[in-house]
Design a protein around this motif. Structure first.
Motif, PDB file in Angstrom:
ATOM      1  N   ASN A  23      62.031 110.174  59.201  1.00 28.45           N
ATOM      2  CA  ASN A  23      60.773 110.910  59.134  1.00 28.45           C
ATOM      3  C   ASN A  23      60.418 111.525  60.482  1.00 28.45           C
ATOM      4  N   SER A  24      60.650 110.803  61.560  1.00 34.94           N
ATOM      5  CA  SER A  24      60.344 111.336  62.891  1.00 34.94           C
ATOM      6  C   SER A  24      61.292 112.456  63.295  1.00 34.94           C
ATOM      7  N   ALA A  28      60.350 114.806  57.427  1.00 38.62           N
ATOM      8  CA  ALA A  28      60.252 114.496  55.999  1.00 38.62           C
ATOM      9  C   ALA A  28      61.392 113.558  55.644  1.00 38.62           C
ATOM     10  N   GLY A  30      61.436 110.325  55.064  1.00 37.12           N
ATOM     11  CA  GLY A  30      61.157 108.902  55.215  1.00 37.12           C
ATOM     12  C   GLY A  30      60.434 108.340  54.007  1.00 37.12           C
ATOM     13  N   GLY A  31      59.537 109.119  53.460  1.00 33.68           N
ATOM     14  CA  GLY A  31      58.800 108.679  52.280  1.00 33.68           C
ATOM     15  C   GLY A  31      59.696 108.495  51.076  1.00 33.68           C
ATOM     16  N   ILE A  58      53.725 106.520  55.725  1.00 32.76           N
ATOM     17  CA  ILE A  58      53.865 107.901  56.181  1.00 32.76           C
ATOM     18  C   ILE A  58      52.725 108.271  57.122  1.00 32.76           C
ATOM     19  N   PHE A  61      53.849 106.843  60.355  1.00 35.86           N
ATOM     20  CA  PHE A  61      54.971 107.655  60.854  1.00 35.86           C
ATOM     21  C   PHE A  61      54.447 108.955  61.451  1.00 35.86           C
ATOM     22  N   SER A  62      53.562 109.581  60.700  1.00 36.80           N
ATOM     23  CA  SER A  62      53.054 110.894  61.101  1.00 36.80           C
ATOM     24  C   SER A  62      52.259 110.827  62.394  1.00 36.80           C
ATOM     25  N   SER A  65      54.758 110.399  65.192  1.00 35.97           N
ATOM     26  CA  SER A  65      55.535 111.621  65.395  1.00 35.97           C
ATOM     27  C   SER A  65      54.704 112.713  66.054  1.00 35.97           C
TER      28      SER A  65
END
Length: 123
Positions: A23-24, A28, A30-31, A58, A61-62, A65
């Motif tokens: 995800n990082s 996208a 990772g979800g 997420i 994560f977001s 990131s």
């Protein structure tokens, strides 16, 4: 039996670790990894729980990131202003609809988005 539960927890933790990395790096994916890992962990009956837990992950994560991108001066937060409010409103509407949409339909929607995303990667 207890050993099997520990193995499942470790495998879920590894999936979450790799989901965070993907995800990082890509922004996208990772979800998707987490949804499948959580469905495997909780079973088919846990699909709604899988989506909810994935959203929570997420979010984290977001945040991490975005912080990293901003810190490295790789993007300007002001560029996100045109879509942040509509995304928040859409998230709220989706949360309201969650109790009304059948699991079968959620699966179809999720599969359609995955299929579309996969095709777009090659176009």
């Amino acid at each position: 039996m207890e050993n099997k539960k520990w193995v499942r927890c470790i495998l879920l933790a590894l999936a979450a670790f790799f989901a965070g990395i993907i995800n990082s790096l890509v922004g996208a994916g990772g979800g998707i990894i987490l949804v499948f890992a959580l469905q495997w962990y909780y079973g088919k009956e846990g699909i709604r729980n899988s989506f909810a837990l994935t959203n929570a992950a997420i979010f984290i994560f977001s945040l991490i990131s975005v912080y990293s991108y901003v810190k490295k001066d790789m993007f300007d937060l002001r560029d996100s202003f045109p879509y942040v409010l509509p995304a928040l409103i859409g998230g709220g509407v989706g949360a309201l609809l969650l109790g009304t949409v059948k699991t079968k339909h959620l699966k179809i929607i999720f599969a359609a988005i995955m299929l579309y995303s996969g095709v777009r990667m090659f176009i």
